[in-house]
Design a protein around this motif. Structure first.
Motif, PDB file in Angstrom:
ATOM      1  N   VAL A  13       0.799  -1.219   0.000  1.00 42.93           N
ATOM      2  CA  VAL A  13       0.000   0.000   0.000  1.00 42.93           C
ATOM      3  C   VAL A  13       0.833   1.271   0.000  1.00 42.93           C
ATOM      4  CG1 VAL A  13      -2.012  -1.096   1.054  1.00 42.93           C
ATOM      5  CG2 VAL A  13      -0.238  -0.116   2.517  1.00 42.93           C
ATOM      6  N   ARG A  14       2.132   1.150  -0.096  1.00 41.41           N
ATOM      7  CA  ARG A  14       3.011   2.305  -0.260  1.00 41.41           C
ATOM      8  C   ARG A  14       4.151   1.907  -1.179  1.00 41.41           C
ATOM      9  NH1 ARG A  14      -0.606   4.589   1.071  1.00 41.41           N
ATOM     10  NH2 ARG A  14      -0.999   6.100   2.729  1.00 41.41           N
ATOM     11  N   ARG A  15       4.802   2.887  -1.760  1.00 44.99           N
ATOM     12  CA  ARG A  15       5.942   2.584  -2.616  1.00 44.99           C
ATOM     13  C   ARG A  15       7.019   1.881  -1.801  1.00 44.99           C
ATOM     14  NH1 ARG A  15       6.307   4.638  -7.392  1.00 44.99           N
ATOM     15  NH2 ARG A  15       5.064   6.480  -6.875  1.00 44.99           N
ATOM     16  N   PRO A  16       7.504   0.712  -2.244  1.00 41.49           N
ATOM     17  CA  PRO A  16       8.539  -0.004  -1.486  1.00 41.49           C
ATOM     18  C   PRO A  16       9.774   0.866  -1.292  1.00 41.49           C
ATOM     19  CG  PRO A  16       7.597  -1.431  -3.167  1.00 41.49           C
ATOM     20  CD  PRO A  16       7.053  -0.053  -3.419  1.00 41.49           C
ATOM     21  N   GLN A  17      10.363   0.767  -0.106  1.00 43.36           N
ATOM     22  CA  GLN A  17      11.580   1.514   0.214  1.00 43.36           C
ATOM     23  C   GLN A  17      12.774   0.573   0.077  1.00 43.36           C
ATOM     24  OE1 GLN A  17      11.308   3.939   3.840  1.00 43.36           O
ATOM     25  NE2 GLN A  17       9.097   3.521   3.870  1.00 43.36           N
TER      26      GLN A  17
END
Length: 336
Positions: A282-286
């Protein structure tokens, strides 16, 4: 040297839009897009179509249709991933579909021809949609039907009903009416897409609740059919689709990048039992040295962060290739 003819729906659509825009003065196109963006970003729902004439429709389609296409295609890909193997919708009804970005997205997701109908209340949009569809063999039989999108719409049954970037234009009562009608018409699935803003996410959540109340199961993006675990007001669930920028994009917005990212929120719901859910990124992978941080919404109905390191082998390699919005983990990867 002869260049190969475009074969994918995305390539065919890009060429068709370029031909439609040919002959429209750049200044006129830019002014039309600027005015229409201001209308769409307003907070007051309308009970009349915003796209008024051929110039409006052509300019705005060239500017916005590629982004809508990519967002809906991402949502439909998630539906296809959750559906039983080999499933494809028996037909499609696109409510408020304008120039038909969602039917092009479906053509890019599932091969073969199917009965397709686009409903919209702007005849110029339908006319351009009909013209663009002549470029794609699988869309030439599409019905383009003038209809008021609002209170108590009468919708014919279809396997898949899509409602993309429409709910913001309606009053709250009409939004509920359209979603209820979409649920009643869909024999297999409903997909609703809205802008990836807090307000867009709120409209998607409301539609999600209506679809659940109508007996549907959530296929994507949520890996469960329980309440959203995001605390209201603290965040919102949305995703991103990369869009190639046309000359019109660069003319209106400025900037030199060849792409932009379209943020969107969506829900895909089915009458059939979707495949057992996987977590959703649900978020851009870091990506950091030797590790990848993934923010996940899980089947256990809560948000969590997973750290994947090199020692996880195939899972780590998959994490480095993972994207915002993907299901996790991919079937081909496993813990080592």
């Amino acid at each position: 040297m002869n260049l190969a003819a475009p074969t994918s729906p995305a390539e065919i659509l890009s060429g068709a839009l370029a031909r439609a825009l040919d002959g429209l003065a750049p200044t006129q196109a830019s002014q039309a897009v600027t005015r229409l963006i201001e209308n769409y970003r307003g907070s007051t729902p309308t009970d009349a179509p915003i796209l008024r004439d051929r110039a409006d429709v052509t300019a705005y389609a060239a500017y916005r249709m590629p982004a809508t296409f990519e967002a809906v295609r991402s949502a439909l890909a998630a539906l296809a991933d959750a559906a039983p193997e080999g499933w494809a919708p028996a037909g499609q009804l696109d409510v408020g579909g304008g120039t038909g970005a969602a039917v092009w997205a479906a053509a890019a997701t599932w091969q073969g021809e199917r009965a397709v109908t686009v409903l919209d209340w702007a005849e110029p949009a339908l006319a351009l949609g009909r013209e663009l569809a002549r470029s794609a063999p699988q869309l030439r039989a599409t019905r383009w039907q003038l209809a008021r999108i609002g209170a108590s719409p009468e919708l014919d049954a279809a396997g898949l009903v899509t409602v993309s970037y429409v709910l913001k234009e309606l009053t709250q009562a009409d939004r509920r009416s359209v979603v209820d009608a979409a649920a009643a018409a869909a024999t297999e699935a409903v997909v609703i897409v809205e802008p990836g803003t807090p307000d867009g996410y709120t409209r998607v959540l409301e539609a999600r609740d209506q679809l659940l109340a109508a007996g549907f199961r959530i296929a994507a993006p949520c890996p469960h059919s329980a309440a959203c675990p995001i605390e209201p007001g603290t965040d919102w669930c949305h995703f991103s689709a990369r869009v190639s920028r046309t000359s019109l994009h660069r003319q209106v917005k400025g900037g030199s990048l060849a792409y932009e990212d379209e943020k969107f929120s969506y829900v895909a719901a089915t009458r059939f039992e979707p495949r057992p859910p996987r977590d959703r990124i649900v978020r851009r992978p870091q990506i950091r040295k030797g590790q990848v941080l993934l923010d996940l919404c899980g089947a256990e109905e809560q948000l969590r962060r997973q750290t994947v390191t090199k020692r996880h082998g195939a899972l780590y390699r998959a994490a480095r290739d993972a994207d915002w919005g993907d299901a996790w983990p991919p079937p081909s990867a496993s813990q080592e």
